[in-house]
Design a protein around this motif. Structure first.
Motif, short mmCIF file in Angstrom:
data_model
loop_
_atom_site.label_atom_id
_atom_site.label_comp_id
_atom_site.label_asym_id
_atom_site.label_seq_id
_atom_site.Cartn_x
_atom_site.Cartn_y
_atom_site.Cartn_z
N VAL A 305 0.76 -1.21 -0.08
CA VAL A 305 -0.05 -0.07 -0.02
C VAL A 305 0.94 1.18 -0.10
O VAL A 305 2.09 1.12 0.52
CB VAL A 305 -0.91 -0.05 1.12
CG1 VAL A 305 -2.00 -1.09 1.19
CG2 VAL A 305 -0.27 -0.05 2.63
N THR A 406 -0.86 5.33 6.27
CA THR A 406 -1.47 5.04 4.90
C THR A 406 -2.96 5.42 5.04
O THR A 406 -3.17 6.13 6.45
CB THR A 406 -1.22 3.58 4.41
OG1 THR A 406 -2.14 3.78 3.07
CG2 THR A 406 -1.90 2.65 5.13
N GLU A 410 -6.58 3.35 0.95
CA GLU A 410 -5.74 2.44 0.32
C GLU A 410 -5.72 0.97 0.71
O GLU A 410 -5.69 0.08 -0.21
CB GLU A 410 -4.35 2.91 0.69
CG GLU A 410 -3.44 3.99 -0.24
CD GLU A 410 -3.21 3.39 -1.46
OE1 GLU A 410 -2.11 2.46 -1.28
OE2 GLU A 410 -3.94 3.66 -2.48
#
Length: 417
Positions: A305, A406, A410
Motif C-alpha cells: 500500500v 497510509t 488504500e
C-alpha cells in the motif's frame, strides 16, 4: 561484393558491441536522432520520478507513455504516431532484440546510467492491433536491500516470521500478486540467515540483486535450466538453505516439498490471494496432502500500500455515521482520528510517497497440519488460523492507517475482502 559484405558485418558488429554497453542518458550529443532523444527523455523522467515501470502504448491517435509510481499508473506524455517505429526499434536495439520481428512478443534487457544512479531495464514488447507495445521494468542496482525490520511487520508477525525462518528444515512460502514485494521479503530473509556456516543457494528468474556470500543461479529455459532442473542440481550441492524464486508447476512444487522434508530450509513464492490459499494450492498442484502438511512451516501473504507523504498528510476526525466505521468495525460512539492524502511539491502533488507492506502470517500448527492432511478448504483453514491468532490483511492495514502510515482508502483498494 566482398568489401560491401565485410562493411555490413563490421557495422552490425559495431551496433551489437555498442548496445552491450551501459546507456548513459545524461550524455547529450548534438547529432542524436529523434528516437534516441525520445528514449533518453522517457527513461530519464522515469528515473527522476522513481518509477518502477514504463508503459509505451500505441493507440489509434498517438503513443501514450505512462509511468507506474508506487503501484499506480500515471500519464507521462503523448507522442505522435509517426515516432512509433523508430521508438520501438531503438528500444529493441538497446535490448538486443530482433528488430525485424514485429509479430511475436520479445524480451530483452540493458543497463542505464544517469549520474551516480545505475538501473537494469527489462524490456518486453507485445504486438497489439495498433502496433507493438513496450513495457520497461526498472531495477535499481544501487538500492540498498532492506532488512526484515524494515518490511513493516507488526510486532507479533515479526516474531512469527523470524521464528519460522530459523528452522533447520521445512518450507516457508511468501505469497501475493505480481509486484507485491515477495522477492524483497525473500532477500531480507536471506540477509538475516546469511552466515559463513551456511551454504545458501538460490535459483531465480531473474536474479534481481547480487547477495554477497550467497550462490545465485539464473534460470535459462532455452538452455534447459528451469526451476525444476536447477533445484535438482542444487540438492547435489550440499545446501543448507535453498531460495526458489517461484513455484510455477507441479514438478517444481514436488521437488521443493521433497527438499523441505529431507533436511533443507526452502524459501519460495506462490501466487495466491491469501496465506491459507497457498496450502491448498500445493495440493491442487498434485503434491500429496500429507507431504504438504509435513513440509510447510508457515505462509506469509502480503500486499503493498502507498505510504502517506509525511510532509503534507493531514489528520481529520472520522464522522459519527461515516461508512468507514463499518469497514473498521468501530462503534459510532468511539472518537477516531484518521489521515488523508493532500499533495505537495515533495510528493509531486500525489499525497503519497513510497510503499509499505501489509501482511498476514499463518503458522502451521498441529491443528492446521491435520486440516491440510485431510484436504480441508482454504476458507476453513483461514478461519482456524484467525481463531489461533492470525492477523488478516484488513486488520493489519487498519492498524497502519490509524498510525498515519497510509489511508483506509488504500487498504480498501488493495485488500478489501
Amino acid at each position: 561484393m566482398v568489401q560491401t559484405s565485410r562493411f555490413i558485418k563490421k557495422r552490425l558488429g559495431d551496433i551489437v558491441e555498442g548496445t552491450s554497453r551501459t546507456l548513459d542518458v545524461a550524455v547529450e550529443v548534438k547529432d542524436q536522432s529523434l528516437a534516441v532523444k525520445l528514449v533518453n527523455s522517457i527513461i530519464k523522467q522515469a528515473m527522476s520520478e522513481k518509477a518502477s515501470d514504463i508503459h509505451i502504448e500505441p493507440t489509434a491517435e498517438d503513443i501514450r507513455v505512462r509511468y507506474r509510481l508506487d503501484g499506480i499508473l500515471h500519464e507521462g506524455m503523448s507522442l505522435p504516431l509517426s515516432s512509433k517505429s523508430a521508438l520501438i526499434t531503438r528500444l529493441k536495439i538497446l535490448a538486443q532484440m530482433d528488430i525485424a520481428e514485429r509479430r511475436l512478443p520479445q524480451d530483452g534487457r540493458f543497463d542505464v546510467k544517469h549520474g551516480n544512479l545505475e538501473v537494469d531495464l527489462r524490456v518486453s514488447t507485445l504486438p497489439t492491433i495498433f502496433g507493438e507495445k513496450a513495457v520497461l521494468r526498472l531495477l535499481s542496482k544501487g538500492t540498498a536491500l532492506i532488512t526484515i525490520k524494515q518490511l513493516g511487520f507488526m510486532e507479533s508477525d515479526f516474531r512469527k516470521f523470524t521464528e519460522i525462518i530459523k528452522y533447520s528444515y521445512g518450507l516457508v512460502l511468501i505469497t501475493g500478486p505480481t509486484g507485491s514485494g515477495k522477492t524483497t521479503t525473500l532477500y531480507a530473509a536471506l540477509q538475516e540467515l546469511n552466515s559463513i556456516e551456511k551454504n545458501i543457494i538460490t535459483i531465480e528468474d531473474p536474479v534481481e540483486y547480487i547477495l554477497k556470500g550467497i550462490n545465485q543461479i539464473q534460470v535459462n529455459v532455452k538452455a534447459g535450466l528451469t526451476f525444476a532442473a536447477g533445484l535438482r542440481s542444487i540438492l547435489r550441492q550440499d545446501p543448507d538453505i535453498i531460495m526458489l524464486g517461484e513455484i510455477r508447476d507441479s514438478e517444481t512444487a514436488e521437488i521443493a516439498v521433497h527438499a523441505a522434508t529431507t533436511g533443507h530450509l526452502v524459501l519460495s513464492t506462490l501466487h495466491t490471494n491469501d496465506a491459507a490459499g497457498a496450502l491448498t494450492r500445493l495440493i491442487d498442484m498434485d503434491v500429496e496432502s500429507f507431504l504438504v502438511s509435513g513440509a510447510v512451516l508457515g505462509v506469509i501473504s502480503q500486499r503493498l500500500v502507498r505510504l502517506l507523504c509525511p510532509d503534507c498528510k493531514k489528520t481529520f476526525p472520522l464522522p459519527v455515521n461515516d461508512a468507514l466505521r463499518d469497514f473498521m468495525n468501530i462503534p459510532s460512539s468511539e472518537p477516531i482520528t484518521l489521515y488523508r492524502a493532500v499533495g505537495c511539491s515533495i510528493c509531486n502533488k500525489l499525497g503519497y510517497q513510497g510503499r509499505i507492506s501489509i501482511q498476514e502470517v499463518l503458522l502451521v500448527s498441529n491443528t492446521i497440519r491435520n486440516m491440510v492432511k485431510n484436504k480441508s478448504s482454504s476458507q476453513d483453514i483461514k478461519a482456524k488460523a484467525i481463531e489461533e491468532g492470525m492477523i488478516t490483511f484488513k486488520e493489519d492495514g487498519i492498524q497502519k492507517a490509524l498510525q498515519g502510515l497510509t489511508t483506509i482508502q488504500e487498504i480498501m483498494r488493495v485488500a478489501y475482502d
